[in-house]
Design a protein around this motif. Sequence first.
Motif, mmCIF file in Angstrom:
data_model
loop_
_atom_site.group_PDB
_atom_site.id
_atom_site.type_symbol
_atom_site.label_atom_id
_atom_site.label_comp_id
_atom_site.label_asym_id
_atom_site.label_seq_id
_atom_site.Cartn_x
_atom_site.Cartn_y
_atom_site.Cartn_z
ATOM 1 N N ILE A 7 0.856 -1.192 0.000
ATOM 2 C CA ILE A 7 0.000 0.000 0.000
ATOM 3 C C ILE A 7 0.890 1.241 0.000
ATOM 4 O O ILE A 7 0.665 2.172 -0.759
ATOM 5 N N PHE A 8 1.879 1.225 0.852
ATOM 6 C CA PHE A 8 2.914 2.268 0.846
ATOM 7 C C PHE A 8 4.090 1.663 0.099
ATOM 8 O O PHE A 8 4.710 0.706 0.560
ATOM 9 N N ARG A 9 4.355 2.181 -1.090
ATOM 10 C CA ARG A 9 5.319 1.538 -1.983
ATOM 11 C C ARG A 9 6.444 2.482 -2.392
ATOM 12 O O ARG A 9 6.183 3.610 -2.797
ATOM 13 N N LEU A 10 7.662 1.981 -2.351
ATOM 14 C CA LEU A 10 8.796 2.718 -2.878
ATOM 15 C C LEU A 10 9.304 2.011 -4.128
ATOM 16 O O LEU A 10 9.547 0.810 -4.115
ATOM 17 N N THR A 11 9.435 2.773 -5.211
ATOM 18 C CA THR A 11 10.141 2.292 -6.398
ATOM 19 C C THR A 11 11.372 3.166 -6.541
ATOM 20 O O THR A 11 11.262 4.394 -6.478
ATOM 21 N N SER A 12 12.529 2.557 -6.705
ATOM 22 C CA SER A 12 13.753 3.357 -6.712
ATOM 23 C C SER A 12 14.528 3.198 -8.004
ATOM 24 O O SER A 12 14.339 2.241 -8.751
ATOM 25 N N PHE A 13 15.401 4.164 -8.275
ATOM 26 C CA PHE A 13 16.293 4.076 -9.428
ATOM 27 C C PHE A 13 17.623 4.718 -9.077
ATOM 28 O O PHE A 13 17.721 5.442 -8.076
ATOM 29 N N GLY A 14 18.602 4.496 -9.909
ATOM 30 C CA GLY A 14 19.835 5.250 -9.771
ATOM 31 C C GLY A 14 21.090 4.438 -9.586
ATOM 32 O O GLY A 14 21.100 3.433 -8.870
ATOM 33 N N GLU A 15 22.143 4.890 -10.256
ATOM 34 C CA GLU A 15 23.457 4.291 -10.117
ATOM 35 C C GLU A 15 24.401 5.260 -9.417
ATOM 36 O O GLU A 15 24.176 6.475 -9.435
ATOM 37 N N SER A 16 25.442 4.713 -8.887
ATOM 38 C CA SER A 16 26.424 5.484 -8.127
ATOM 39 C C SER A 16 26.950 6.680 -8.910
ATOM 40 O O SER A 16 27.043 7.785 -8.390
ATOM 41 N N HIS A 17 27.292 6.443 -10.174
ATOM 42 C CA HIS A 17 27.889 7.517 -10.961
ATOM 43 C C HIS A 17 26.990 7.982 -12.099
ATOM 44 O O HIS A 17 27.452 8.554 -13.073
ATOM 45 N N GLY A 18 25.691 7.697 -11.992
ATOM 46 C CA GLY A 18 24.742 8.226 -12.956
ATOM 47 C C GLY A 18 24.386 9.657 -12.590
ATOM 48 O O GLY A 18 24.994 10.262 -11.699
ATOM 49 N N ALA A 19 23.371 10.185 -13.257
ATOM 50 C CA ALA A 19 22.999 11.578 -13.020
ATOM 51 C C ALA A 19 22.383 11.785 -11.644
ATOM 52 O O ALA A 19 22.637 12.796 -10.988
ATOM 53 N N ALA A 20 21.582 10.827 -11.201
ATOM 54 C CA ALA A 20 20.874 11.015 -9.936
ATOM 55 C C ALA A 20 20.414 9.676 -9.381
ATOM 56 O O ALA A 20 20.274 8.698 -10.109
ATOM 57 N N ILE A 21 20.175 9.685 -8.086
ATOM 58 C CA ILE A 21 19.486 8.602 -7.379
ATOM 59 C C ILE A 21 18.099 9.143 -7.064
ATOM 60 O O ILE A 21 17.964 10.342 -6.786
ATOM 61 N N GLY A 22 17.086 8.311 -7.102
ATOM 62 C CA GLY A 22 15.769 8.828 -6.770
ATOM 63 C C GLY A 22 14.740 7.743 -6.632
ATOM 64 O O GLY A 22 15.075 6.546 -6.594
ATOM 65 N N GLY A 23 13.505 8.163 -6.574
ATOM 66 C CA GLY A 23 12.452 7.170 -6.412
ATOM 67 C C GLY A 23 11.076 7.796 -6.457
ATOM 68 O O GLY A 23 10.918 9.016 -6.619
ATOM 69 N N ILE A 24 10.096 6.937 -6.365
ATOM 70 C CA ILE A 24 8.702 7.358 -6.291
ATOM 71 C C ILE A 24 8.068 6.665 -5.099
ATOM 72 O O ILE A 24 8.165 5.446 -4.959
ATOM 73 N N ILE A 25 7.446 7.453 -4.253
ATOM 74 C CA ILE A 25 6.701 6.912 -3.114
ATOM 75 C C ILE A 25 5.233 6.931 -3.497
ATOM 76 O O ILE A 25 4.667 7.996 -3.740
ATOM 77 N N ASP A 26 4.633 5.762 -3.586
ATOM 78 C CA ASP A 26 3.212 5.683 -3.933
ATOM 79 C C ASP A 26 2.444 5.226 -2.694
ATOM 80 O O ASP A 26 2.880 4.318 -1.987
ATOM 81 N N GLY A 27 1.341 5.862 -2.437
ATOM 82 C CA GLY A 27 0.530 5.444 -1.292
ATOM 83 C C GLY A 27 0.762 6.279 -0.041
ATOM 84 O O GLY A 27 0.299 5.914 1.036
ATOM 85 N N MET A 28 1.485 7.383 -0.182
ATOM 86 C CA MET A 28 1.643 8.277 0.971
ATOM 87 C C MET A 28 0.265 8.806 1.352
ATOM 88 O O MET A 28 -0.458 9.354 0.505
ATOM 89 N N PRO A 29 -0.150 8.650 2.611
ATOM 90 C CA PRO A 29 -1.457 9.179 3.014
ATOM 91 C C PRO A 29 -1.523 10.691 2.787
ATOM 92 O O PRO A 29 -0.517 11.381 2.952
ATOM 93 N N PRO A 30 -2.691 11.190 2.401
ATOM 94 C CA PRO A 30 -2.815 12.632 2.150
ATOM 95 C C PRO A 30 -2.931 13.423 3.444
ATOM 96 O O PRO A 30 -3.279 12.875 4.487
ATOM 97 N N GLY A 31 -2.622 14.715 3.331
ATOM 98 C CA GLY A 31 -2.861 15.615 4.460
ATOM 99 C C GLY A 31 -1.791 15.591 5.530
ATOM 100 O O GLY A 31 -1.973 16.190 6.599
ATOM 101 N N ILE A 32 -0.665 14.926 5.277
ATOM 102 C CA ILE A 32 0.414 14.867 6.268
ATOM 103 C C ILE A 32 1.331 16.088 6.080
ATOM 104 O O ILE A 32 1.741 16.397 4.962
ATOM 105 N N ASP A 33 1.658 16.745 7.158
ATOM 106 C CA ASP A 33 2.619 17.850 7.082
ATOM 107 C C ASP A 33 3.989 17.297 6.716
ATOM 108 O O ASP A 33 4.500 16.392 7.391
ATOM 109 N N ILE A 34 4.566 17.832 5.656
ATOM 110 C CA ILE A 34 5.865 17.331 5.198
ATOM 111 C C ILE A 34 6.975 18.229 5.736
ATOM 112 O O ILE A 34 7.156 19.360 5.279
ATOM 113 N N ASP A 35 7.697 17.705 6.692
ATOM 114 C CA ASP A 35 8.781 18.428 7.339
ATOM 115 C C ASP A 35 10.066 18.180 6.543
ATOM 116 O O ASP A 35 10.776 17.207 6.764
ATOM 117 N N MET A 36 10.340 19.092 5.606
ATOM 118 C CA MET A 36 11.487 18.885 4.715
ATOM 119 C C MET A 36 12.814 18.866 5.466
ATOM 120 O O MET A 36 13.743 18.161 5.094
#
Lengths: 355, 355, 355, 355
Positions: A7-36
Motif C-alpha cells: 500500500i505504501f510503496r517505494l520504487t527506486s532508481f539510480g546508479e552510483s555515478h549516474g545523473a541522480a538517485i531517486g524514487g517514487i513513493i506511492d501510497g503516501m497518506p494525504p494531508g500529512i505535514d511534510i517536514d522537509m
Amino acid sequence: MNTIGNIFRLTSFGESHGAAIGGIIDGMPPGIDIDMAFIQSELDRRKPGQSDLTTGRKEGDRVEILSGVFEGKSTGTPIGFIVRNENQHSADYDNLRDIFRPSHADYTYFCKYGIRDHRGGGRTSARETISRVVAGAFAKLVLRQKGICIRAYTSQVGNISLSGTYQDYDLALAETNPVRCPDPETAERMAELIREVKAEGDTIGGVITGVITGCPAGLGEPVFDKLHAALGSAMLSINAAKGFEYGEGFAGVTQRGSEQNDIFTTDGKGGITTQTNHSGGIQGGISNGNDICFRVAFKPVATLLREQPTVGTDGNTTTVQARGRHDPCVLPRAVPIVEAMAAIVTLDKCLQAKC
Amino acid sequence: MNTIGNIFRLTSFGESHGAAIGGIIDGMPPGIDIDMAFIQSELDRRKPGQSDLTTGRKEGDRVEILSGVFEGKSTGTPIGFIVRNENQHSADYDNLRDIFRPSHADYTYFCKYGIRDHRGGGRTSARETISRVVAGAFAKLVLRQKGICIRAYTSQVGNISLSGTYQDYDLALAETNPVRCPDPETAERMAELIREVKAEGDTIGGVITGVITGCPAGLGEPVFDKLHAALGSAMLSINAAKGFEYGEGFAGVTQRGSEQNDIFTTDGKGGITTQTNHSGGIQGGISNGNDICFRVAFKPVATLLREQPTVGTDGNTTTVQARGRHDPCVLPRAVPIVEAMAAIVTLDKCLQAKC
Amino acid sequence: MNTIGNIFRLTSFGESHGAAIGGIIDGMPPGIDIDMAFIQSELDRRKPGQSDLTTGRKEGDRVEILSGVFEGKSTGTPIGFIVRNENQHSADYDNLRDIFRPSHADYTYFCKYGIRDHRGGGRTSARETISRVVAGAFAKLVLRQKGICIRAYTSQVGNISLSGTYQDYDLALAETNPVRCPDPETAERMAELIREVKAEGDTIGGVITGVITGCPAGLGEPVFDKLHAALGSAMLSINAAKGFEYGEGFAGVTQRGSEQNDIFTTDGKGGITTQTNHSGGIQGGISNGNDICFRVAFKPVATLLREQPTVGTDGNTTTVQARGRHDPCVLPRAVPIVEAMAAIVTLDKCLQAKC
Amino acid sequence: MNTIGNIFRLTSFGESHGAAIGGIIDGMPPGIDIDMAFIQSELDRRKPGQSDLTTGRKEGDRVEILSGVFEGKSTGTPIGFIVRNENQHSADYDNLRDIFRPSHADYTYFCKYGIRDHRGGGRTSARETISRVVAGAFAKLVLRQKGICIRAYTSQVGNISLSGTYQDYDLALAETNPVRCPDPETAERMAELIREVKAEGDTIGGVITGVITGCPAGLGEPVFDKLHAALGSAMLSINAAKGFEYGEGFAGVTQRGSEQNDIFTTDGKGGITTQTNHSGGIQGGISNGNDICFRVAFKPVATLLREQPTVGTDGNTTTVQARGRHDPCVLPRAVPIVEAMAAIVTLDKCLQAKC
C-alpha cells in the motif's frame, strides 16, 4: 523488482555515478505535514564523510521533491524525488571496467545482464539506499502521528558487542557517537577497532539492532507476508546484510518452550499483555502490541584498500586494489537505512491493517 | 496475502479442522511430466506420526489434483489441489475457544480479525504447510530438469549441533533417521534430547540448514527482491521460524573482509569460479553459480503438555494445558517444508531470469 | 495470471472436463454472515439448462466451501471452494483432439503452451466463470451491508435492443424471463431471435448493461487503476467479450462538451450532486456518488452446430461440426457473470479506499 | 496505484504545475541501443502547441534520463526520467482553488483525498501522460527489434468518421496532418469541425484506432490478464477515454457466428492463418499472429472556454469559465499516447511470454 511495499510503496532508481538517485513513493497518506528539514536530516545521517570511520567521499546529497506535496502537505498522489550525484571521481573506477571485484556483484550482474556500469558499482552501490532513507523519512512522518517510533543502533562490531538488550540503554545516545552505539564506552572500543581495521586496509562486519515501539496489535498479513517475513526481506535487501532474526532468534533455539513462551497476563487496565517478550512483539506473524525487536547481520565490506587477486572479464587472472574512498565498516551509516526499511514496512502493514 | 511468488505462484487456503487444506499453483511450466507418486511422497515426509519424535495425529494426507494436469503432463494452466482433513479431534480444542494460548497466534488473530477458528489453531496451524509441500514438489519436478537440487537437514536441536558444514556429510543420510540429521550419531543424540524434552511435557528448538546445488548464475532480482531476501522471507514465513542467515551469516560479522571475500579464479574450463564460498552462492542478491547455503532458526513449539497460566477472552486469568497430539520439536517435519519453500523461490527466480 | 483484485482477490482454477472448477478468495472481510443459499442461488443463475435458450448440459454445480468460514461467519482467512464437474460427455470432444475450432482459443493455447486439454475447451471453457460467480456472491454479501447494489441485464441481442436507459425499466423484471431483459415484450422478441438462430445451428451476440447503485464517492485508484479501467479489464476478461464502455461511451463522441458535461448542483441536503449523469458515475477514474453505468459487448458464440472448414494440428484442412450441447447466445447466462465481476471490482475498490 | 505492467513496468509521478513530471521504467531489457532522439521525438508528438487545433501552452518538454542507460545502452536497471514543468501560468488557475469544474476530477479527488492541487488539474492533468509517452518510446525501441510495429490514428471526430478499415489507408499519412487522420481529405474536414467547435468555446470527442502488426502468436495471460483486457485497461486509463473495443467490437454483436468466425486455413508455408480477422488478432485472450486492431472512444474535453454553472467547495452555486490554453479536442495529441500504452502492454506481454 525495484519496488517494495503493498500500500505504501517505494520504487527506486539510480546508479552510483549516474545523473541522480531517486524514487517514487506511492501510497503516501494525504494531508500529512511534510517536514522537509526532517527528511534532509535523515538523509544527512547516512551521508558519507560524517567522521573518520566512514568514507571520505563528500556528497551534498540534497533531496529535491518533485511532486505529491502541495502547500506543505502530502496530497495522496505519488511523491517523486531525486538526489543528484556529485563529486563523482569516475576515473577512480576506470581500472574496474574489465575486472570482477571479489565478493562484489560485478560478476553476477555481468552474468545476469551481459552488461554493467562499472563506475562505483553502478546500481549495486550503497548509494542506492539514498532512496530508501528518503522514503523511510516520509514513513516516519506518518508513523509519528500514530505514536509509532523506530530506532536502530549498532550492537556489535567484529567481536565487540553490547551485553545488554535494548532496554538497558538510552537509545538516544546512539546518535551522539560516530558508531551509533548507545553505550558510549563500547562505542569507543568499536570505533577503535574500525580505525585499526581501516589502517590495515581491511574491513569488518557487525550487527544492528532495531526496535519498533508503540506498534498496535494486528499488523502483518498471514501466511506468506507475516510481519517478521516482510521485515526480514526488507532488511536482507540492504547491501551487505547476511542475516536477520527477531525475538530470541538463533540463540533461542537452545531454549525449552517453557522458557521461551510469553505468558499472558492482565495489564491492570482491562487489557492483556505478556509477562515477557521473548517473541519480539510478533506472534503468528502478527504484532501483539509489545515492542518489536530484531537484529541484522552485516558482513565486512568487500572493497579493500589492499591488493587482492581476481579475474578479469577476459578470463585472465589479475589483481585489484580499490582506489578512492570507501567505508571500512558499513554499520554506522547502515543504522538510518535499517530504520528506514523498518519504517517503510511498518507503515505499509499499518495501512494494510487500516490502523 | 496468502500468495507467494511472482511467476511461479502458490496461493493457499485451509484451516486445521476445516474441510480441507489446499492451494492453487499458478505459473507451472507446461509439458512437465507430473510424477504423482513423488508428490505424495514429499507430502508423506511432513506427515504426522512418522516416529515417536512427532505428533501421534494420524492423517492420511492424500493430495488430490483437480486441474492443470492432462494425460500426465502439466498444461500451463493453474493447478488446483486439496488435501482433506481427517481424524479431527475437534473436541480436544473445545477448552481453547475462550482462551489465548501462550506464544500462539490466538491473541493476535483475535486482535486482527475479531473472530477466530480456535480448533487446532485454525489457519495458524502448521497443517497450512501442506500446501507449501505440494507446491514445492511441483517446483522440484521442474528444477530437476534444470539440474537444480534442493536439500535440507536438521543441523541443530537444542544445544546439540553438527560441527561440520554441509560438505562434510552425505546429505542423503538425513532421510535415514527420524530427526533428519545427516550424521547418524548426532541424530541419535538429538533424538534422545527430543524424547527427554517430550517426557517433561516440554519442547525444544533447533536449526535447519538448506543447500541448493546446480543453480546457474543470474538468479535474483535487484534491489528489493534479491535472491536471499526472497529466500529469507519464504523461510521466515514458516511457522516457528525466528531467524534466517546465508553464507557466513551472523557468525561472519567478526571476520575481516580479507578473510571473508571470495577470491575469483579460473575454473580451468574457460569459466570463472571462486576459491571459497563464504558468500553462500549469492553476491549482490544474485546467484553466482556456487552452492547456495542458508540456515533457519526454529523456536521451541509453543504448545506444552503441561499446565501454563494464561488469560481468557473474558480478560480473566486461567490456566491451559494442551490435550491432543503435538510435536515436541518441529525440526524433523520442518525439513521438507524448508525444502519446499526453497524450491518455490528458486523456480520462481529461474522463471523470472528465464533460466 | 489467474488472479484478479488487489485487496479482495480471486484466484481461480479448473478445466471444463477436469475434476473440478474452484478458486480461493483472499481478503474477504471477517465477521460477515455467509448466506450459503444465496451463494448457491447465484451459481444457479449461470447454470446451464435453465431454458430452451441455453445449452442442455445438465450440471448440478454445487459449491463446496472448504475454508475461511467458521460457524456461519467469514474469519478473514482465505476461502477455498470447489464445484465438481459432472455429466462430462468427454467423448463428445474426441474429434477435437487434433482440430483447431474456428474463433476458439484452441490454436492460440497450442501456440502458447505447446499442449492443450481439448475436452470442452479445457481452461478456455466458460465453465471457468463458475469461480467468478462464487467470488462475486461473496462480494455481494459484503456490498449489501454497505448499501451497494449491483444489477445487470441483457439490453441487446443481435439487432434487437432496448430503446431506454436503465432508469426506464424495473430491473427486477430481468430475472422473470430467460433472456434476462427487463422489458418483457422486448425479451420475448430477443428469445424469438435466439430460437431462430439456434434452429439454424448458428449463434448471435449482444450487449449487457450493468448498473452499480449506492456507491460512495472516492472509489478508484489513479492513474492506471481507475475505477472504469478496472471494471473494463474485468468485463473484457469474460469469455466472448469484445467491448466495454461507460457513461455515454462510443455514442458520446459525437457530442459537444457543452452537451456532455455534468453540471454540479446542490442536493438540498448540504451535499453536492450533478444535474445529469453523462459521466456514468465516474470522473477522473473515481466514483462521484452517482449510479455507475456501463455496457459490455459479446460476440456470437464461436461454436456452431453446423459444419465449418478448418485446419488440423497436422496442418491439413478438414471440417468441424460441434456435437454436444452449446449455447446459441451467451447473453442470458453472462448476466450473473457481469454482475459477479462488477461486485469483485467494486468491493476491491471499496477496501482499497477503506470505505 | 501509479504503476502499470508486470515485467515491463512504468511507475509515474507528477502534477501539471509541480516541479516535474517523471517516472521509473523497471524491467527494460538490457543491451538495447537507446535512441534519445527518437524518444524526444515521440514526446514532441504529444507536445502542446503543434497546431491551431491544440492548446497554445508552450512547453519545451525535454526528457532527462537519470539512470539505467550506460554508454548508450540499457543496462537492465531501472530507468528514472524527468520532464521539468515550465511556462506554468499557475495564476490562471487561482479562481479554481475553491470551485469544482464540471466533469473534471476536482470533486472526486477532493472526496477521495480531502485535499487537492487545483493548479491545472494537478495530478489529473493530461500532462501526466508525458510519462506514458516516454515509457512507450522505450518499449517501441525493444519491439522494433522484434519486428513489432504499433500505429494509431484518429478515425473519428464528432460525427465525421473514416469509412474504411486500417487496411484501406497508408497509416504513415496520419503524421502529415495535425488531426493525425490517414485520409487527408477526411482530416481536413475533421480539422474544420475542431476549429468550428473551438470558435464556439466548445469541445468535441472522437475515436482513435490502434493497430499492432508483427505480433507473434502466444501473447496474453489467461484468464484475468487476457491481452485485450490488458490493452483495454491501459486505454481506459487515458484521460477522457470512455470506451474500448477490439475486433468487430460493439458493431459485431448483430452478426451471426457464421459471419464472424475466422476460418483457419493453411498459409502455404507450412503454417496456419485465418481467412478473415474479425477477431482482431486475439482469440481466447491470446494473440494469434494476425494484426491486432482496437478502437478507443474519447469524450469531448470537459474544459470549456465559456461560462458554466457549478458549485464551490463552500457548497454554494457559482459559475466557472476556463482561462488559459486548452485543447478543443484531445484526439490529435492522444494518438501518441494510445501508441505508447499499446507499446507498454505489448512489450510486457512479450516479456511474460518470453518472446
